[in-house]
Design an enzyme around this catalytic site. Sequence first.
Site, PDB file in Angstrom:
ATOM      1  N   ASP A  30       0.815  -1.225   0.000  1.00 36.72           N
ATOM      2  CA  ASP A  30       0.000   0.000   0.000  1.00 36.72           C
ATOM      3  C   ASP A  30       0.847   1.272   0.000  1.00 36.72           C
ATOM      4  O   ASP A  30       0.499   2.254  -0.658  1.00 36.72           O
ATOM      5  CB  ASP A  30      -0.950  -0.009   1.206  1.00 36.72           C
ATOM      6  CG  ASP A  30      -2.080  -1.022   1.035  1.00 36.72           C
ATOM      7  OD1 ASP A  30      -2.773  -1.329   2.025  1.00 36.72           O
ATOM      8  OD2 ASP A  30      -2.276  -1.512  -0.103  1.00 36.72           O
ATOM      9  N   ASP A  54       4.188 -10.757   3.131  1.00 37.74           N
ATOM     10  CA  ASP A  54       3.197 -10.820   4.209  1.00 37.74           C
ATOM     11  C   ASP A  54       1.762 -11.119   3.767  1.00 37.74           C
ATOM     12  O   ASP A  54       0.909 -11.388   4.601  1.00 37.74           O
ATOM     13  CB  ASP A  54       3.181  -9.493   4.991  1.00 37.74           C
ATOM     14  CG  ASP A  54       4.472  -9.277   5.782  1.00 37.74           C
ATOM     15  OD1 ASP A  54       4.924  -8.126   5.884  1.00 37.74           O
ATOM     16  OD2 ASP A  54       5.005 -10.279   6.287  1.00 37.74           O
ATOM     17  N   ARG A  81      10.620 -30.155  13.729  1.00 37.62           N
ATOM     18  CA  ARG A  81       9.783 -31.277  14.154  1.00 37.62           C
ATOM     19  C   ARG A  81      10.546 -32.597  14.059  1.00 37.62           C
ATOM     20  O   ARG A  81      10.388 -33.487  14.882  1.00 37.62           O
ATOM     21  CB  ARG A  81       8.503 -31.336  13.326  1.00 37.62           C
ATOM     22  CG  ARG A  81       7.562 -32.408  13.852  1.00 37.62           C
ATOM     23  CD  ARG A  81       6.264 -32.453  13.067  1.00 37.62           C
ATOM     24  NE  ARG A  81       5.336 -31.390  13.424  1.00 37.62           N
ATOM     25  CZ  ARG A  81       4.793 -31.248  14.616  1.00 37.62           C
ATOM     26  NH1 ARG A  81       5.068 -32.092  15.583  1.00 37.62           N
ATOM     27  NH2 ARG A  81       3.960 -30.259  14.851  1.00 37.62           N
ATOM     28  N   ARG A  89      10.210 -31.599  24.391  1.00 40.81           N
ATOM     29  CA  ARG A  89      10.689 -30.266  24.026  1.00 40.81           C
ATOM     30  C   ARG A  89       9.538 -29.379  23.591  1.00 40.81           C
ATOM     31  O   ARG A  89       8.532 -29.844  23.041  1.00 40.81           O
ATOM     32  CB  ARG A  89      11.711 -30.365  22.896  1.00 40.81           C
ATOM     33  CG  ARG A  89      12.251 -28.995  22.490  1.00 40.81           C
ATOM     34  CD  ARG A  89      13.318 -29.104  21.418  1.00 40.81           C
ATOM     35  NE  ARG A  89      14.413 -29.948  21.847  1.00 40.81           N
ATOM     36  CZ  ARG A  89      14.954 -30.880  21.087  1.00 40.81           C
ATOM     37  NH1 ARG A  89      14.508 -31.088  19.868  1.00 40.81           N
ATOM     38  NH2 ARG A  89      15.947 -31.613  21.538  1.00 40.81           N
ATOM     39  N   MET A  96       7.976 -14.192  10.080  1.00 43.67           N
ATOM     40  CA  MET A  96       7.660 -12.789   9.758  1.00 43.67           C
ATOM     41  C   MET A  96       6.152 -12.559   9.742  1.00 43.67           C
ATOM     42  O   MET A  96       5.358 -13.489   9.638  1.00 43.67           O
ATOM     43  CB  MET A  96       8.299 -12.407   8.438  1.00 43.67           C
ATOM     44  CG  MET A  96       9.769 -12.115   8.638  1.00 43.67           C
ATOM     45  SD  MET A  96      10.632 -11.514   7.198  1.00 43.67           S
ATOM     46  CE  MET A  96      11.703 -10.266   7.984  1.00 43.67           C
ATOM     47  N   ALA A 113       1.622 -27.351  13.499  1.00 40.23           N
ATOM     48  CA  ALA A 113       2.010 -26.757  14.777  1.00 40.23           C
ATOM     49  C   ALA A 113       0.862 -26.863  15.772  1.00 40.23           C
ATOM     50  O   ALA A 113      -0.298 -26.862  15.390  1.00 40.23           O
ATOM     51  CB  ALA A 113       2.380 -25.287  14.572  1.00 40.23           C
ATOM     52  N   HIS A 143       6.511 -33.361  21.755  1.00 46.20           N
ATOM     53  CA  HIS A 143       7.035 -32.137  21.140  1.00 46.20           C
ATOM     54  C   HIS A 143       5.891 -31.174  20.874  1.00 46.20           C
ATOM     55  O   HIS A 143       4.910 -31.524  20.229  1.00 46.20           O
ATOM     56  CB  HIS A 143       7.754 -32.501  19.814  1.00 46.20           C
ATOM     57  CG  HIS A 143       8.676 -31.425  19.317  1.00 46.20           C
ATOM     58  ND1 HIS A 143       9.481 -31.601  18.216  1.00 46.20           N
ATOM     59  CD2 HIS A 143       8.925 -30.160  19.758  1.00 46.20           C
ATOM     60  CE1 HIS A 143      10.200 -30.497  18.019  1.00 46.20           C
ATOM     61  NE2 HIS A 143       9.878 -29.607  18.933  1.00 46.20           N
ATOM     62  N   GLU A 150       6.154 -12.354  14.225  1.00 48.50           N
ATOM     63  CA  GLU A 150       7.057 -11.323  14.776  1.00 48.50           C
ATOM     64  C   GLU A 150       6.323 -10.131  15.348  1.00 48.50           C
ATOM     65  O   GLU A 150       6.874  -9.417  16.181  1.00 48.50           O
ATOM     66  CB  GLU A 150       8.066 -10.868  13.721  1.00 48.50           C
ATOM     67  CG  GLU A 150       7.434 -10.075  12.588  1.00 48.50           C
ATOM     68  CD  GLU A 150       8.433  -9.452  11.630  1.00 48.50           C
ATOM     69  OE1 GLU A 150       8.145  -9.504  10.424  1.00 48.50           O
ATOM     70  OE2 GLU A 150       9.448  -8.895  12.072  1.00 48.50           O
TER      71      GLU A 150
END
Lengths: 254, 254, 254, 254
Positions: A30, A54, A81, A89, A96, A113, A143, A150
């Site tokens: 933009d 993004d 993984r 763990r 990002m 995830a 796990h 971010e």
Amino acid sequence: MEMLTEEGVEQAVQVCRDNGIDGLVVIGGDGSFRGGLALARHGINTIGVPGTIDLDISCTEYTIGFDSAVNTAMEAVDKVRDTSTSHERVSIIEVMGRNAGYIALWSGLAAGAEDVLLPEKYDYDEQVIVNQIIERRKRGKKHHIIINAEGIGHSQAMAKRIEAATGIETRATILGYMQRGGSPTCRDRVTGTIMGAMAVDLLAEGKSSRVVAVRGGNYIDLDFEEALAMQKEISSYEVDLVHSLSYTLINVQK
Amino acid sequence: MEMLTEEGVEQAVQVCRDNGIDGLVVIGGDGSFRGGLALARHGINTIGVPGTIDLDISCTEYTIGFDSAVNTAMEAVDKVRDTSTSHERVSIIEVMGRNAGYIALWSGLAAGAEDVLLPEKYDYDEQVIVNQIIERRKRGKKHHIIINAEGIGHSQAMAKRIEAATGIETRATILGYMQRGGSPTCRDRVTGTIMGAMAVDLLAEGKSSRVVAVRGGNYIDLDFEEALAMQKEISSYEVDLVHSLSYTLINVQK
Amino acid sequence: MEMLTEEGVEQAVQVCRDNGIDGLVVIGGDGSFRGGLALARHGINTIGVPGTIDLDISCTEYTIGFDSAVNTAMEAVDKVRDTSTSHERVSIIEVMGRNAGYIALWSGLAAGAEDVLLPEKYDYDEQVIVNQIIERRKRGKKHHIIINAEGIGHSQAMAKRIEAATGIETRATILGYMQRGGSPTCRDRVTGTIMGAMAVDLLAEGKSSRVVAVRGGNYIDLDFEEALAMQKEISSYEVDLVHSLSYTLINVQK
Amino acid sequence: MEMLTEEGVEQAVQVCRDNGIDGLVVIGGDGSFRGGLALARHGINTIGVPGTIDLDISCTEYTIGFDSAVNTAMEAVDKVRDTSTSHERVSIIEVMGRNAGYIALWSGLAAGAEDVLLPEKYDYDEQVIVNQIIERRKRGKKHHIIINAEGIGHSQAMAKRIEAATGIETRATILGYMQRGGSPTCRDRVTGTIMGAMAVDLLAEGKSSRVVAVRGGNYIDLDFEEALAMQKEISSYEVDLVHSLSYTLINVQK
């Protein structure tokens, strides 16, 4: 930054005229389109092409760079993984996405995830995450992977707090700028080629103040101002899907 | 950890006897080999195979896992380097290597990093790094890449200090556990296959207390104790090479 | 094949009933959907999900598997292009696509191939290709890449004829089944996850005889029969783009 | 080719003198080294660096390019293996290696191929292969992978014969020149950097008629003539290992 001022724009217009530039293709988001709009108002034929990793340009369903970035993030999560063995763990992977969680959402869905933290949605209630890690451990899950956008950030501090709260080794991986590099994927190369060709076609027809975009699954062009006024939101269905897939066990138990 | 105590070892020996285990292949580093040596002393035929991503097992020129890890690190650095555009930037990439800088050295050499900080060598004189960044910027160099081994660590704090000292945007990427995952490279699969076959051959011959290794470019086997007593050092030629390749410009000017 | 006969279908229906299967998700192409339609008519709730690397299912803009296949093909073409040195060479790369040229088109656009031969379009006039190779060589172009869809095939024979006609070394690479393997890309994993979730949601609502698809950029579901009656064509804009990008030089000269 | 004649060599020497070339680094195989030796005899300081994807330069344990090529081949085999489903299939993958089977051997070991056909060893008794395919199918093995070195070649014809003899669908993949391209792996970049640096160091010391090589696991330099006279053979242990790993079941049954 100079493009936000009238002098900056006039300087840019002059540079175009001095160099015999008849038309300009502005690739970005933009901010770049606002600059392009300013140039167009001064008579420099300008066409915009949406480019950002993004995916957060509202006028379009796809932006050049997203697919490459999200595959880089996904491959990193895959590798983390793989390291699940007999050790318990918790891994936090920071991807990002300052304002938008598309990269986190897609890489999280793709790599399975357990948690995906999105700037648009996260309520900063870490206790919920901690409780679920403890719940899952009771059920044998070794796990636990958290994708952290971010825009939320501070993954190393989050790792320390979660390790203290759960007693499970917790490490953060900060992917950083590697998400902006690498050889572009096929989708990015083809989309870039098609959008670039369309931008050239528009300039060849003497058009200006348009941005090429994907809407309704098709490549179209829109007026700059119309494009800049649009809104879009991340898909609730997809956000809920992450949680359904990872929390099924917890939900069933409840 | 239990293998460090006599009771722990006797328990392990009993488990082997209870399960009819005639021979054991221990894959790991010096710690694993000490455990294997203890088992061998109690009559369980044990052969060691060197496996670690760090390459820091002294008895062997190659350890299974190094090639895959170092390629993962190198690809990440490649992607970070791709992002150099008109912006000046300093990128710090933290790779694994608590005591040894092999991953940092190889990925740094392979991806042309300007600085490689090794646990064995780093003198913590950050001013030298800062000065070189400033020197290079004067000569037009836009992107400065620092590979930082985790044994030095604290990459995000280092990034803040360097940004403050140079005025150039500085970001840290922490690769973390992704360096332990991914599909093994050809070298790791072939080395693993050959070393595994040799371990089985040794057990089939009734041998024990031996470790398979690469020495003088050949696959051989050594006595556990002999192997554990060996020393090795990172190659000075290769360390100097990193600096020669990146500092040539500075040295010439001097 | 048995699903094409009434006995085959009844057998399948019985297997579902015997095993307490309440709902079925059929992943594949039009053939699989016809089988699913038959089962649905017999009262087994069936939902279809479009999966094929060829992208040639008419009711949907995307099919699971296409992105992974086309990236595999593109990476192979990238590697072949890397080998251009001082030697002149013509490389023919045969990709999958028996009836449809989507993989050839996308990998050709993405990797900048000079020629893309599509089953829907190829006129088998090899002399045109030969002439263009010779034209380009005169202008200094050293490496000519031809992507050949398997629906045209016979790449090794084509290579011999082109080498004989041009005097330039010509080699064929047949990618074969590697295009059906590999770790799925992010787009395939996310699309598969979303489509799978939608199929389950539909079955949970007691729906049947529907296929999940992407139309107008959105995920929707359609009636099986409606879906099977649809048509779609490869994009002329994209096909012309391949030629524009590679033949610009020739066209300008004319 | 001109370098094989005295006039060709004298012309090359003159070019060096005309352009003020003090030293030359020749990267290639034995043929390139013979050319380098000729130049050296005429007083042009020349150092050789072994570069070929085939690994078949006798004076050295490693040649720049091998690791990248063998990983490309291995990844292709991995992808073909992924496609094993309920269908029985035989896949023949043709890799580079006109005189030497190193690429076939390493990619075969790494990807678990059932058969690896090497130019140095293959006895052209296809019936043995056919019998083993049939044996394995009886024991439930669905996918049989054959790596065929190009020095044997004719993979598509071999595929037809095997399909006719076994009744199992058999397809050939010809990897071709993609094995010479792609981004170099870490091992190739580091080896290339070190060998290049050593070549420069030798020239800086006024040396000539030497080739850099890896012997006994170390980087050394040898006299050109001495290097060209050396012999080496593919490892029997590794060749037998391919067969042991894949034929274990057959051998046990016998």
